[in-house]
Write a protein that holds these residues in place. Structure first.
Motif, PDB file in Angstrom:
ATOM      1  N   ALA A   1     -88.199 -38.687  33.079  1.00 17.70           N
ATOM      2  CA  ALA A   1     -87.442 -39.536  34.005  1.00 17.70           C
ATOM      3  C   ALA A   1     -88.164 -40.843  34.320  1.00 17.70           C
ATOM      4  O   ALA A   1     -87.521 -41.827  34.682  1.00 17.70           O
ATOM      5  N   ALA A   2     -89.482 -40.859  34.167  1.00 14.10           N
ATOM      6  CA  ALA A   2     -90.264 -42.061  34.510  1.00 14.10           C
ATOM      7  C   ALA A   2     -89.792 -43.278  33.723  1.00 14.10           C
ATOM      8  O   ALA A   2     -89.906 -44.399  34.203  1.00 14.10           O
ATOM      9  N   CYS A   3     -89.256 -43.061  32.504  1.00 12.19           N
ATOM     10  CA  CYS A   3     -88.837 -44.247  31.729  1.00 12.19           C
ATOM     11  C   CYS A   3     -87.328 -44.457  31.744  1.00 12.19           C
ATOM     12  O   CYS A   3     -86.772 -45.134  30.888  1.00 12.19           O
ATOM     13  N   ASN A   4     -86.645 -43.883  32.739  1.00 17.38           N
ATOM     14  CA  ASN A   4     -85.177 -43.929  32.766  1.00 17.38           C
ATOM     15  C   ASN A   4     -84.560 -45.331  32.727  1.00 17.38           C
ATOM     16  O   ASN A   4     -83.442 -45.490  32.284  1.00 17.38           O
ATOM     17  N   GLY A   5     -85.244 -46.348  33.215  1.00 17.18           N
ATOM     18  CA  GLY A   5     -84.564 -47.630  33.387  1.00 17.18           C
ATOM     19  C   GLY A   5     -83.585 -47.525  34.552  1.00 17.18           C
ATOM     20  O   GLY A   5     -83.724 -46.632  35.397  1.00 17.18           O
ATOM     21  N   ASN A   6     -82.558 -48.364  34.578  1.00 20.83           N
ATOM     22  CA  ASN A   6     -81.664 -48.328  35.740  1.00 20.83           C
ATOM     23  C   ASN A   6     -80.298 -47.726  35.419  1.00 20.83           C
ATOM     24  O   ASN A   6     -79.347 -47.879  36.164  1.00 20.83           O
ATOM     25  N   MET A   7     -80.232 -47.004  34.298  1.00 16.58           N
ATOM     26  CA  MET A   7     -78.985 -46.315  33.962  1.00 16.58           C
ATOM     27  C   MET A   7     -79.334 -45.190  33.004  1.00 16.58           C
ATOM     28  O   MET A   7     -80.272 -45.338  32.215  1.00 16.58           O
TER      29      MET A   7
END
Ligand SMILES: *Cc1c(COP(=O)(O)O)cnc(C)c1O
Length: 365
Positions: free
Chosen positions: A205-211
């Protein structure tokens, strides 16, 4: 086929709680909602608070628009550029991964519409499927977009991971690094920067971005199969598959069952017939697997036919008795993963190939 819409709402709500407002959730409802029914699934996701939808094809996006969904819809595959104006007119966002696609789409837009087309830039960081693979090509496309803002609105940039569902994260990290390097080439970050399928969001989840593009997990299936059993919350499978006995008989030692007469009774046996076969997506290679009758596993005997298959019952059982192919019965469960293991495929594929002949029943609307 029964689809429990409460399960879908639960899975989406759990994920949205984890995202805590930091990322939008786009529900992936391509391939008719992974076989569950795109419109009903999209409604459940909408009720659970999903921001938008992802599909694979423009036709799938138009199906949602025809059903009056007004949320953003992103087509993840490459749409023929000569359909760009149709997409723009229906406020559907398209994916592209080359300058030649943009110039071809520009022609269609100039000829047919005044509405700018929303686009997402696909970056190929290691999936090897679609998208820009180097900074020079990406820069050229960014320049073109900057010069043609009357035609294109750059809404997003994204990539797709090849190994987000695996324990070894080496390749994943390489892709993540490459993504960051390529995004840095853009003069300005678009509204949506996204990398996460279900596996990425659940385990990285740390690299999810904003979507996030939340797919298989919203249907309650673990993206890794049995690879990574640990989940941040229990997923609830939405799909179950049941039928009923249409014919029951006793056969005797040496009597054969089904095409090829490959199965022969050892002695007196009760055989039940189930009106479902490979034309429904119940694979021929499931011969030898089992279904549940009154909670008891019953072997599938003889070859599976196009429309029917036979099972060995422990005793004489009334016609009309429920047969559970996927789901729970009297505390026993057959999961999509169990079926996938036996047929040497993944649950994703099994859901998608359940055909339209199976009536879909929706519960907990
Ligand atoms: C299908 C797809 C998804 C959804 O993947 P899941 O593993 O089902 O979550 C996300 N992104 C892209 C580009 C896809 O093609």
């Amino acid at each position: 086929m029964t689809v429990d819409l409460a399960a879908i709402r639960h899975n989406v709500q759990e994920e949205m709680q984890r995202l805590a407002g930091k990322s939008a959730l786009f529900a992936v409802v391509k391939a008719d909602g992974y076989g569950h029914g795109a419109v009903a699934v999209a409604q459940a996701c909408q009720q659970a608070g999903a921001t938008g939808f992802c599909v694979a094809l423009l036709d799938e996006a138009l199906e949602l628009r025809a059903a009056h969904f007004t949320e953003p819809i992103l087509v993840l595959g490459i749409t023929p550029p000569e359909q760009a104006a149709i997409a723009a007119a229906n406020d559907v966002s398209l994916t592209f991964g080359s300058l030649s696609w943009l110039t071809a789409a520009a022609e269609d837009l100039q000829a047919r519409t005044n509405t700018p087309l929303k686009v997402h830039i696909a970056l190929d960081t290691g999936m090897g499927r679609i998208g820009f693979r180097n900074a020079a090509d990406l820069r050229d496309a960014a320049d073109y977009l900057a010069a043609h803002q009357d035609l294109f609105l750059t809404e997003g940039v994204f990539t797709h991971f090849a190994t987000a569902d695996e324990k070894d994260t080496t390749y994943f990290q390489q892709q993540a690094q490459k993504f960051n390097g390529l995004v840095a080439v853009l003069p300005k970050k678009p509204r949506y920067v996204h990398v996460s399928n279900s596996a990425t969001s659940l385990w990285h989840a740390a690299c999810n971005g904003n979507m996030i593009r939340f797919g298989v997990a919203l249907y309650g299936l673990n993206p890794s199969g049995r690879g990574i059993p640990e989940l941040p919350y229990p997923l609830q499978p939405a799909l179950s598959l049941t039928s009923e006995l249409t014919f029951v008989k006793q056969i005797h030692a040496g009597d054969a069952v089904s095409y090829g007469a490959t199965y022969k009774a050892q002695g007196d046996e009760w055989i039940g017939t189930v009106p479902l076969g490979y034309a429904d997506g119940w694979l021929r290679r499931l011969q030898g697997f089992h279904v549940l009758v009154n909670g008891v596993p019953c072997e599938i005997v003889g070859r599976i036919c196009m429309d029917q298959f036979m099972i060995r019952l422990p005793e004489n059982t009334p016609v009309g008795t429920t047969v559970t192919l996927v789901g729970s019965d009297h505390g026993e469960t057959i999961s999509m993963q169990d079926v996938a293991d036996y047929s040497h495929t993944i649950h994703y594929e099994l859901c998608c190939i359940l055909t339209q002949r199976l009536p879909r029943r929706y519960i907990n609307r």
